[in-house]
Design a protein around this motif. Structure first.
Motif, PDB file in Angstrom:
ATOM      1  N   LEU A 188       0.828  -1.204   0.000  1.00 46.52           N
ATOM      2  CA  LEU A 188       0.000   0.000   0.000  1.00 46.52           C
ATOM      3  C   LEU A 188       0.863   1.256   0.000  1.00 46.52           C
ATOM      4  CD1 LEU A 188      -2.942   0.933   0.075  1.00 46.52           C
ATOM      5  CD2 LEU A 188      -2.810   0.930   2.573  1.00 46.52           C
ATOM      6  N   ASN A 189       1.967   1.226   0.723  1.00 43.10           N
ATOM      7  CA  ASN A 189       2.865   2.377   0.748  1.00 43.10           C
ATOM      8  C   ASN A 189       3.544   2.588  -0.597  1.00 43.10           C
ATOM      9  OD1 ASN A 189       3.427   3.903   3.446  1.00 43.10           O
ATOM     10  ND2 ASN A 189       3.048   1.805   4.050  1.00 43.10           N
ATOM     11  N   VAL A 190       3.960   1.509  -1.250  1.00 40.08           N
ATOM     12  CA  VAL A 190       4.580   1.633  -2.566  1.00 40.08           C
ATOM     13  C   VAL A 190       3.570   2.193  -3.563  1.00 40.08           C
ATOM     14  CG1 VAL A 190       5.620   0.373  -4.481  1.00 40.08           C
ATOM     15  CG2 VAL A 190       6.244  -0.198  -2.139  1.00 40.08           C
ATOM     16  N   ASN A 191       2.305   1.767  -3.449  1.00 39.60           N
ATOM     17  CA  ASN A 191       1.269   2.212  -4.374  1.00 39.60           C
ATOM     18  C   ASN A 191       0.847   3.661  -4.137  1.00 39.60           C
ATOM     19  OD1 ASN A 191       0.416   0.183  -6.316  1.00 39.60           O
ATOM     20  ND2 ASN A 191      -1.674   0.846  -5.905  1.00 39.60           N
ATOM     21  N   SER A 192       1.024   4.146  -2.915  1.00 44.42           N
ATOM     22  CA  SER A 192       0.525   5.487  -2.588  1.00 44.42           C
ATOM     23  C   SER A 192       1.635   6.508  -2.351  1.00 44.42           C
ATOM     24  CB  SER A 192      -0.380   5.424  -1.347  1.00 44.42           C
ATOM     25  OG  SER A 192       0.306   4.846  -0.254  1.00 44.42           O
ATOM     26  N   THR A 193       2.731   6.083  -1.737  1.00 45.33           N
ATOM     27  CA  THR A 193       3.830   7.015  -1.476  1.00 45.33           C
ATOM     28  C   THR A 193       5.052   6.716  -2.321  1.00 45.33           C
ATOM     29  OG1 THR A 193       4.732   5.671   0.347  1.00 45.33           O
ATOM     30  CG2 THR A 193       3.040   7.277   0.898  1.00 45.33           C
ATOM     31  N   TYR A 194       4.932   5.676  -3.183  1.00 43.30           N
ATOM     32  CA  TYR A 194       5.989   5.319  -4.141  1.00 43.30           C
ATOM     33  C   TYR A 194       7.285   4.890  -3.478  1.00 43.30           C
ATOM     34  CZ  TYR A 194       2.647   7.914  -6.974  1.00 43.30           C
ATOM     35  OH  TYR A 194       1.506   8.377  -7.563  1.00 43.30           O
ATOM     36  N   GLY A 195       7.158   4.142  -2.386  1.00 45.37           N
ATOM     37  CA  GLY A 195       8.343   3.594  -1.759  1.00 45.37           C
ATOM     38  C   GLY A 195       8.015   2.920  -0.446  1.00 45.37           C
ATOM     39  N   PRO A 196       8.905   2.037   0.031  1.00 46.69           N
ATOM     40  CA  PRO A 196       8.695   1.390   1.332  1.00 46.69           C
ATOM     41  C   PRO A 196       8.897   2.394   2.460  1.00 46.69           C
ATOM     42  CG  PRO A 196      10.852   0.838   0.480  1.00 46.69           C
ATOM     43  CD  PRO A 196      10.152   1.635  -0.611  1.00 46.69           C
ATOM     44  N   THR A 197       8.536   2.007   3.653  1.00 52.40           N
ATOM     45  CA  THR A 197       8.662   2.926   4.787  1.00 52.40           C
ATOM     46  C   THR A 197       9.810   2.497   5.702  1.00 52.40           C
ATOM     47  OG1 THR A 197       6.929   1.627   5.888  1.00 52.40           O
ATOM     48  CG2 THR A 197       6.257   3.614   4.727  1.00 52.40           C
ATOM     49  N   SER A 198       9.511   1.738   6.731  1.00 51.76           N
ATOM     50  CA  SER A 198      10.537   1.408   7.716  1.00 51.76           C
ATOM     51  C   SER A 198      11.300   0.134   7.386  1.00 51.76           C
ATOM     52  CB  SER A 198       9.893   1.265   9.103  1.00 51.76           C
ATOM     53  OG  SER A 198       8.861   0.286   9.067  1.00 51.76           O
ATOM     54  N   GLU A 199      10.823  -0.654   6.411  1.00 47.60           N
ATOM     55  CA  GLU A 199      11.473  -1.914   6.087  1.00 47.60           C
ATOM     56  C   GLU A 199      12.572  -1.686   5.051  1.00 47.60           C
ATOM     57  OE1 GLU A 199       8.230  -1.401   5.793  1.00 47.60           O
ATOM     58  OE2 GLU A 199       7.476  -2.445   7.569  1.00 47.60           O
ATOM     59  N   ALA A 200      13.744  -2.255   5.308  1.00 48.68           N
ATOM     60  CA  ALA A 200      14.844  -2.150   4.350  1.00 48.68           C
ATOM     61  C   ALA A 200      14.714  -3.257   3.307  1.00 48.68           C
ATOM     62  CB  ALA A 200      16.183  -2.272   5.069  1.00 48.68           C
ATOM     63  N   THR A 205      15.719  -8.080  -6.831  1.00 47.91           N
ATOM     64  CA  THR A 205      14.474  -8.463  -7.494  1.00 47.91           C
ATOM     65  C   THR A 205      13.304  -7.704  -6.897  1.00 47.91           C
ATOM     66  OG1 THR A 205      15.354 -10.682  -7.906  1.00 47.91           O
ATOM     67  CG2 THR A 205      12.983 -10.395  -8.100  1.00 47.91           C
ATOM     68  N   ALA A 206      13.268  -7.600  -5.571  1.00 45.72           N
ATOM     69  CA  ALA A 206      12.199  -6.853  -4.903  1.00 45.72           C
ATOM     70  C   ALA A 206      12.236  -5.385  -5.304  1.00 45.72           C
ATOM     71  CB  ALA A 206      12.322  -6.996  -3.391  1.00 45.72           C
ATOM     72  N   LYS A 207      13.430  -4.830  -5.475  1.00 43.56           N
ATOM     73  CA  LYS A 207      13.552  -3.426  -5.885  1.00 43.56           C
ATOM     74  C   LYS A 207      12.995  -3.231  -7.295  1.00 43.56           C
ATOM     75  CE  LYS A 207      17.576  -2.530  -2.955  1.00 43.56           C
ATOM     76  NZ  LYS A 207      19.020  -2.203  -2.899  1.00 43.56           N
ATOM     77  N   LEU A 208      13.261  -4.176  -8.192  1.00 46.22           N
ATOM     78  CA  LEU A 208      12.728  -4.085  -9.548  1.00 46.22           C
ATOM     79  C   LEU A 208      11.211  -4.189  -9.550  1.00 46.22           C
ATOM     80  CD1 LEU A 208      15.320  -6.280 -11.510  1.00 46.22           C
ATOM     81  CD2 LEU A 208      15.060  -3.794 -11.603  1.00 46.22           C
ATOM     82  N   VAL A 209      10.684  -5.091  -8.726  1.00 49.63           N
ATOM     83  CA  VAL A 209       9.234  -5.245  -8.633  1.00 49.63           C
ATOM     84  C   VAL A 209       8.603  -3.966  -8.087  1.00 49.63           C
ATOM     85  CG1 VAL A 209       7.375  -6.497  -7.461  1.00 49.63           C
ATOM     86  CG2 VAL A 209       9.297  -7.748  -8.421  1.00 49.63           C
ATOM     87  N   MET A 210       9.227  -3.377  -7.089  1.00 52.04           N
ATOM     88  CA  MET A 210       8.709  -2.123  -6.536  1.00 52.04           C
ATOM     89  C   MET A 210       8.731  -1.012  -7.574  1.00 52.04           C
ATOM     90  SD  MET A 210      10.080  -1.857  -2.616  1.00 52.04           S
ATOM     91  CE  MET A 210       9.347  -2.902  -1.339  1.00 52.04           C
ATOM     92  N   SER A 211       9.764  -0.992  -8.405  1.00 56.15           N
ATOM     93  CA  SER A 211       9.835   0.020  -9.458  1.00 56.15           C
ATOM     94  C   SER A 211       8.669  -0.138 -10.427  1.00 56.15           C
ATOM     95  CB  SER A 211      11.169  -0.097 -10.211  1.00 56.15           C
ATOM     96  OG  SER A 211      12.267   0.099  -9.345  1.00 56.15           O
ATOM     97  N   LEU A 212       8.358  -1.385 -10.784  1.00 59.76           N
ATOM     98  CA  LEU A 212       7.217  -1.642 -11.663  1.00 59.76           C
ATOM     99  C   LEU A 212       5.914  -1.199 -11.010  1.00 59.76           C
ATOM    100  CD1 LEU A 212       5.856  -2.903 -14.149  1.00 59.76           C
ATOM    101  CD2 LEU A 212       5.941  -5.117 -12.968  1.00 59.76           C
ATOM    102  N   GLN A 213       5.751  -1.495  -9.725  1.00 57.44           N
ATOM    103  CA  GLN A 213       4.526  -1.100  -9.028  1.00 57.44           C
ATOM    104  C   GLN A 213       4.391   0.421  -8.978  1.00 57.44           C
ATOM    105  OE1 GLN A 213       4.178  -2.503  -4.991  1.00 57.44           O
ATOM    106  NE2 GLN A 213       2.026  -1.920  -4.825  1.00 57.44           N
ATOM    107  N   VAL A 214       5.492   1.117  -8.774  1.00 51.37           N
ATOM    108  CA  VAL A 214       5.449   2.580  -8.744  1.00 51.37           C
ATOM    109  C   VAL A 214       4.994   3.135 -10.096  1.00 51.37           C
ATOM    110  CG1 VAL A 214       6.884   4.650  -8.629  1.00 51.37           C
ATOM    111  CG2 VAL A 214       7.125   2.886  -6.895  1.00 51.37           C
ATOM    112  N   LEU A 215       5.530   2.593 -11.191  1.00 52.90           N
ATOM    113  CA  LEU A 215       5.145   3.062 -12.526  1.00 52.90           C
ATOM    114  C   LEU A 215       3.658   2.831 -12.773  1.00 52.90           C
ATOM    115  CD1 LEU A 215       8.193   1.836 -14.659  1.00 52.90           C
ATOM    116  CD2 LEU A 215       7.671   4.177 -13.943  1.00 52.90           C
ATOM    117  N   LEU A 216       3.152   1.664 -12.379  1.00 53.34           N
ATOM    118  CA  LEU A 216       1.728   1.386 -12.543  1.00 53.34           C
ATOM    119  C   LEU A 216       0.886   2.321 -11.674  1.00 53.34           C
ATOM    120  CD1 LEU A 216       1.757  -2.529 -12.589  1.00 53.34           C
ATOM    121  CD2 LEU A 216       1.488  -0.979 -14.536  1.00 53.34           C
ATOM    122  N   ALA A 217       1.360   2.598 -10.468  1.00 50.83           N
ATOM    123  CA  ALA A 217       0.625   3.490  -9.569  1.00 50.83           C
ATOM    124  C   ALA A 217       0.540   4.902 -10.147  1.00 50.83           C
ATOM    125  CB  ALA A 217       1.291   3.517  -8.198  1.00 50.83           C
ATOM    126  N   ILE A 218       1.622   5.361 -10.773  1.00 53.47           N
ATOM    127  CA  ILE A 218       1.604   6.688 -11.389  1.00 53.47           C
ATOM    128  C   ILE A 218       0.604   6.726 -12.544  1.00 53.47           C
ATOM    129  CG2 ILE A 218       2.983   8.326 -12.738  1.00 53.47           C
ATOM    130  CD1 ILE A 218       5.393   7.497 -11.045  1.00 53.47           C
TER     131      ILE A 218
END
Length: 233
Positions: A188-200, A205-218
């Motif tokens: 939910l944070n990646v979809n709304s704030t375009y990034g993780p919060t307190s979790e490192a 692979t997870a970073k690439l997936v998050m990048s894809l989710q951010v692009l879709l969210a935009i």
């Protein structure tokens, strides 16, 4: 890929007592198996309701109606086959096959989300008036995206040696066993704030997936703004 990333090997890792290892054991035993099947079915239901909505509102071009029906039927057959393979592997304790079926399911679900988002972008100019109530399909795609990527993060965490995420803990305490709410919070944070919060994030692979989710969210945000203006004009 980093050493130990799940895309390099689909073999489930031996439990080492870490947070992700504890979660993997819980999801492959007892009630956890039923929760996995119920969750995968829920994602498919959201996608099915979205297609029905588009057909009922006649937002699909008549020239593409047969194609959409064929693709929808093929997707339903694929979902049933993948879910059966996932369920059989879960209840037989075949962890190698389970991880492979889970990967196939997640790739299939991600393709569906990407297709839905691109379809919204392509049909954004066809929505005129109707009020804000006509925006629920955008909300449905948003929810489907959050849920699908939540499952992707769970898969990446439990299949990466040492886990794909570092979970914060109180000083002097061991890291807590992650819960589905934790992964929902990340998605939910990646979809709304375009990034993780307190979790490192430790997995590339997870970073690439998050990048894809951010692009879709935009893209979804862009469609939402355009559709909101059209709905109230």
């Amino acid at each position: 890929m980093t050493k130990g990333d799940p895309m390099g090997s689909l073999e489930p890792q031996k439990a080492a007592g870490g947070p992700a290892d504890l979660l993997r054991d819980r999801l492959t035993r007892g009630w956890g198996r039923l929760a996995v099947i119920a969750a995968t079915t829920g994602v498919w239901m959201v996608d099915l309701l979205l297609v029905v909505h588009l057909k009922n509102r006649k937002l699909i071009s008549p020239d593409l109606d047969n194609l959409v029906h064929t693709v929808d039927l093929a997707a339903t057959i694929a979902f049933v086959a993948i879910t059966l393979g996932l369920a059989i592997s879960l209840f037989r304790g075949q962890k190698r096959e389970l991880f492979r079926w889970a990967l196939v399911y997640l790739l299939f679900s991600m393709v569906q989300v990407i297709t839905n988002v691109l379809s919204m972008v392509a049909s954004a100019d066809q929505h005129q008036g109707g009020g804000l109530g006509g925006l629920w399909d955008v909300a449905a795609v948003y929810v489907a995206s959050v849920l699908v990527f939540m499952f992707v993060y769970i898969f990446l965490d439990v299949s990466t040696p040492g886990g794909a995420f570092v979970w914060p803990s109180r000083e002097g305490q061991a890291p807590p066993e992650p819960h589905i709410i934790d992964y929902l919070f990340i998605s939910l944070n990646v979809n709304s704030t375009y990034g993780p919060t307190s979790e490192a994030v430790m997995s590339r692979t997870a970073k690439l997936v998050m990048s894809l989710q951010v692009l879709l969210a935009i893209l979804m945000l862009t469609v939402l703004i355009a559709r909101s203006v059209s709905a109230t004009s």
